[in-house]
Each structure stands twice: as C-alpha cells, then as structure tokens.
Scaffold this active site. Structure first.
Site, mmCIF file in Angstrom:
data_model
loop_
_atom_site.group_PDB
_atom_site.id
_atom_site.type_symbol
_atom_site.label_atom_id
_atom_site.label_comp_id
_atom_site.label_asym_id
_atom_site.label_seq_id
_atom_site.Cartn_x
_atom_site.Cartn_y
_atom_site.Cartn_z
ATOM 1 N N ASP A 28 57.957 33.340 37.351
ATOM 2 C CA ASP A 28 58.524 34.594 36.480
ATOM 3 C C ASP A 28 59.808 35.039 36.794
ATOM 4 O O ASP A 28 59.967 35.969 36.102
ATOM 5 C CB ASP A 28 57.206 35.666 36.703
ATOM 6 N N ASP A 51 59.002 47.981 55.662
ATOM 7 C CA ASP A 51 59.816 49.274 55.378
ATOM 8 C C ASP A 51 58.902 50.353 55.402
ATOM 9 O O ASP A 51 58.085 50.427 54.776
ATOM 10 C CB ASP A 51 60.618 48.850 54.088
ATOM 11 N N ASP A 70 63.741 53.506 56.474
ATOM 12 C CA ASP A 70 64.880 53.795 55.582
ATOM 13 C C ASP A 70 65.533 55.231 55.543
ATOM 14 O O ASP A 70 64.927 56.187 55.737
ATOM 15 C CB ASP A 70 64.167 53.514 54.059
ATOM 16 N N GLU A 105 67.071 53.261 60.154
ATOM 17 C CA GLU A 105 68.432 53.196 59.638
ATOM 18 C C GLU A 105 69.087 54.612 59.384
ATOM 19 O O GLU A 105 68.295 55.602 59.060
ATOM 20 C CB GLU A 105 68.028 52.594 58.020
ATOM 21 N N HIS A 150 70.431 43.690 53.179
ATOM 22 C CA HIS A 150 70.145 43.862 51.608
ATOM 23 C C HIS A 150 71.435 44.803 51.214
ATOM 24 O O HIS A 150 71.172 44.789 50.023
ATOM 25 C CB HIS A 150 68.721 43.965 51.583
ATOM 26 N N ASP A 151 71.932 45.441 51.765
ATOM 27 C CA ASP A 151 72.654 46.559 51.685
ATOM 28 C C ASP A 151 74.294 46.267 51.776
ATOM 29 O O ASP A 151 75.156 47.105 51.430
ATOM 30 C CB ASP A 151 72.486 47.928 52.102
#
Length: 561
Positions: A25, A98, A199, A256, A329-330
C-alpha cells in the site's frame, strides 16, 4: 560508574512509515519491520526504538495520537505488534517505544469530550483560555509556525497547541492526566516492551498564568518557549513518573529535550535523581542555524562543534549519561550535513560513525544511516509531505524578501523529509521498499546506495558499522572510559582519548576534504599500539607521532602504556 545494559547497548531508530512495506500500500508497517529483523541482528543492534505506531489521523506522521492503546490501521494490528515484539525478544533485541504525552490528537476521545462543553469533566485535561480583546490569550508561537492558540467556535475559547492545531497540549497540572499517562505506560510495559523515548518531555510543565513570551530565546526558539521548556514542575513530574512507573521495570528511558543545557541534563539524568537515563539535547544540531532559527542557514563552525561535544562529554562524566546521535527522523542525513555526500561519501560516512561510536554514551543509529543514505532534493514543493516544511513554505513565500529557490535551498539542507524518504533495500523499483506507490518519493540514488549491494561488499559502510558495534561489545573502555579532547585548536582534526584504568584509546578524525597533518601531543606516552579500526588502508606498524591524514580519514588505536 554503575554498569547498565542500556549504557552498553546500540540503538537503531525505525521510522515505521518509511522502513519496509509488506502489503504494497506504499506505507511501511509492522510486518515489514518483522521481516527485516535478521538484517538488524546481523548489524549487531541491541535495542530498536520505534517511532509512534499508535492510532493517529497522521497530521504529524503519528505524533498526533488519537488512541494510545491501539495500533494505527496503516501499520497493522495489535497481533502484528505482539508478533514483532516476540520476534525481537527471540533474537535478543529489546524494544523502546515513543511516548508522546505533551499533547494528543484533537481526535482523541479526551479532546472530543473537552471541546463539547465548558463544564465537561475532560475540559481541564487541556489548556483553554478566553481571548483578550478579540486576540489570542498570549503571544506564544507554535513550533510549526503561526500562533500556538486555536479558536474553538462551539465553546468560544482558545486551546493551546505548541505544535499543529491538531495537537492540543495536555494539562499536566491535572492529576487525572498524569494518572492516565502512567496507566498507558504500564499497559505497554506489561506487554513486555523495554523502554520509552519521550517526545518533547521537557515541555509538559508550563509556567502558571501562561504569560507573554520573549520573542527570542537564545536566538533559536519561538515566542513563549521560555515559559514551557524545562518548566517549574518538570522534575516533580518526572520523579513522580519514575516512582509510579519507571522504577518498577528494568527499562531504558531517553527524553527529547530542546533547550536543555549540561547543568539541566545533570538533573534529568543524575544516577541518584530518579528521573531519566539520558536526554536528547539539541546543542550540536543547532550550530548551523542562524539568528532566525533552523531555516536560517549558516556554515558550521568546527571549533564550536568540538567545544559542544567536549562540554557534554566532560559535563556528564560520572554524573549522568549521554545519548549520541547525528541524525534522526527530525534531522537531515548526517553524511550530507557533517560529511561530504559526493566525492568522499563513503569515507566521510565511516569517519562520522567512528567519531560517534567512540564517544562516551549510548549510540543511536537512524535507519539508513548504516548505508550512508543522503539528503534528497525533490523538484517540487508538492513532493514534500512534512507539516513543518509545508507550513514554513506557506509562511515564507508570502514574505516579500523570500523567493521560492531560497526557501527550497533551506528545505534541501534542513527539511525533516530528508530523513523520511523510504529505506533503500535494493536497486529494484522504489528501492525495494514497496511494490506499490510509496507515500513519499524514494531518493533517486537508491540504485547506488542500498542494503543489498552493501551486504555483499566487505568494504561497505554497513560492514564498517557492524565492526564498530562489535568493537563496542569487546572493549569496556569504549562504553565506560573517560573522554579527553586533544589538539583543541586544530582546524580540521577532531582527536580525543578514552581512558579506563590502565587502558587508553586514541581516536583521530579528519573532518576536512583536504589532507591534514596530525602530531601526537608529547604528554601521550605509550610503549606499543594496536590499530582497532580505520576507514582507509593503513599499515598498523606505521608511526603515529606524525601522520598526514587523508580526506575524512579516521583511525582508532589502542595504546599500551
């Protein structure tokens, strides 16, 4: 120093949406991760950090959670998750999830209830305020551009969202909110997971009264940040969380924390503080940002880079613990940002890996880093998916002094989608990520940079990472040795030692695309040496007192006193 499994581990971060798609997908999923566990086992990974897989409308790619105890439909089912966890544990790998509890999605049941009426019991789960003279309650700005307040027509009040307007902030002053969070954490820990990456966890305590903010905080942060970063009750909340949940399990935790400095990190990670194991700090990844913040590009000052890492290495020594990362990822891809992703792509990727893995702390590898995956330059803004990029573009394109090409250049260098292009498994269509159409385009260089090619090439970046991880498991000094910078004023070379008892390591790194001359300081005495690893062919018997290092060369020696 106390020994711990989480200090000795190497962590691999998976961004599930972009890792591996099992059903065609175009979106990565849990079964796709399970199918690739043997690859991670071969690399030598101890812990997998999984970016959010919870139920979410996906406004911010899963960081807007609508149900903390359900799996996002696109990623699979809870049975798929249970299978993934079981397969990891069978291979001796642990799972860190996370934890996103500064905010929920606006589609979470709590928020739906909260916005239904002013006297709903869930109203106080969030921050609601009347406006002031038709204006927002204060001047705080969202991290994703614009105001941090959104007006709600039904109840005629504003709610606070430090990120997207679909990510309302939870009110941690409310005891019930904290209890809900702790119960959610126990739900996952009782399933058998091995820790949490939290996070923006240092945003959960806001200054009472939510006063107007200074426009600039340290020239990097948006208005209001000084009233919600490292707020007045943050240590109280984390110690309560530790007492209620964390201390009851043998797990690892990393918070974080934008805007945290060394002194604060000592409090967050101190071994007798009962808060967290380590933090993700941002100092080194803010060094190439100008006065206007992230998108204001400036060249990295190498001396500042050395000073920053040294400050953190020495500052937490014997007190707390460092997390070691150069991308996630950031953040953009590290070989494009700190190395040379063209002429010296392989050499600089290996050098940066050597640099990071020989520091004191727990190393974090971001998916594809072990292949030297690079930043991407999409032709059109329409090819980008990240809400932060799209909001910034919309805001900047309206400013008279901003032109399209200048904005795109900032995106090419700093955009979060650099890290989110699909994992490059092979040289087949879409890099082997999916048999369908990927949710975001694959980096066109997948034919040259991919796992299949590197697994068969002993000189590949992958095999170099594998060796680094093996060395870490063989030598306690790499984990527990103290760090000392040498040649602090050198313009191209980052060199340091690690010391544990009678053992010493010497790490020499050329951060330049030119040859660079290294001279060993006289105070470093030794009778013999052993070359542990290098990214060029080196004669192990050559003298190390004076060396001309090749571009991006890395060498690590064990010194015998």
């Amino acid at each position: 120093m106390e020994k711990s499994w989480w200090k000795e581990s190497v962590v691999y971060q998976i961004y599930p949406r972009s890792f591996n798609d099992s059903n065609g997908d175009g979106i990565g999923d849990l079964k796709g991760i399970t199918n690739k566990l043997d690859y991670l086992k071969e690399l030598g990974i101890d812990v997998i950090w999984l970016s959010p897989v919870y139920q979410s409308p996906n406004d911010d790619n899963g960081y807007d959670i609508s149900d903390y105890r359900a799996i996002m439909d696109e990623f699979g089912t809870m049975a798929d998750f249970d299978e993934l966890l079981s397969e990891m544990h069978q291979r001796g790998m642990k799972l860190m999830m996370d934890l996103v509890v500064n905010h929920t999605s606006d589609e979470h049941e709590w928020f739906k209830q909260a916005r239904s009426s002013k006297d709903n019991p869930y109203r106080d789960y969030y921050y609601w305020r009347p406006g002031k003279n038709g204006q927002e309650p204060n001047n705080w700005e969202s991290v994703f551009s614009g105001s941090a307040w959104e007006y709600d027509e039904k109840t005629e009040e504003y709610y606070l969202h430090l990120f997207s307007k679909k990510q309302p902030d939870l009110n941690w002053e409310n005891r019930k909110v904290r209890e809900e969070v702790y119960e959610t954490m126990k739900f996952w820990l009782d399933k058998g997971i091995d820790g949490f990456r939290m996070d923006v966890i240092n945003f959960i305590s806001k200054v009472p009264g939510l006063p107007n903010g200074e426009k600039i905080l340290g020239k990097k942060y948006v208005s209001g940040a000084n009233f919600y970063m490292n707020g007045p009750k943050i240590h109280e909340y984390l110690q309560e969380m530790n007492q209620e949940v964390l201390a009851k399990y043998d797990i690892m935790t990393v918070g974080e924390m934008p805007g945290v400095d060394v002194e604060m990190a000592k409090q967050y990670t101190g071994e007798n503080r009962n808060e967290l194991n380590m933090v993700f700090q941002f100092e080194h990844v803010d060094l190439d940002s100008g006065p206007k913040g992230k998108w204001d590009l400036k060249d990295l000052n190498f001396h500042d880079f050395k000073a920053s890492f040294t400050k953190w290495q020495k500052g937490l020594e014997g007190v707390g613990w460092n997390s070691l990362y150069l991308n996630n990822h950031d953040q953009p891809r590290m070989v494009s940002r700190f190395g040379d992703d063209k002429e010296y792509w392989k050499e600089s990727a290996k050098m940066l890996a050597t640099f990071l893995h020989f520091l004191q702390g727990t190393p974090y590898i971001y998916q594809g880093e072990e292949l030297g995956m690079t930043n991407v330059r999409f032709d059109s803004i329409d090819d980008y998916k990240d809400i932060e990029i799209l909001n910034m573009y919309k805001e900047k394109i309206g400013e008279s002094d901003s032109d399209h090409q200048q904005i795109m250049e900032s995106i090419y260098v700093k955009g979060r989608d650099n890290a989110r292009t699909p994992m490059q498994w092979n040289d087949e269509n879409h890099g082997g990520f999916t048999s369908g159409t990927p949710w975001i385009k694959v980096n066109p260089n997948y034919k040259e940079i991919n796992a299949k090619q590197q697994l068969t090439d002993e000189d590949s970046i992958f095999h170099y990472y594998k060796k680094l991880i093996q060395l870490r498991k063989q030598h306690d000094i790499i984990v527990y040795g103290t760090y000392d910078l040498i040649l602090p004023d050198h313009n191209e070379i980052f060199a340091y030692t690690r010391t544990l008892g009678e053992e010493k390591l010497l790490i020499i790194l050329n951060f330049s695309k030119e040859n660079s001359f290294f001279e060993l300081p006289k105070e470093i005495q030794f009778s013999n040496k052993e070359l542990l690893i290098s990214n060029y062919e080196v004669n192990p018997t050559d003298s190390i007192e004076k060396i001309t290092l090749l571009p991006f060369e890395a060498r690590v020696y064990k010194l015998f006193i």
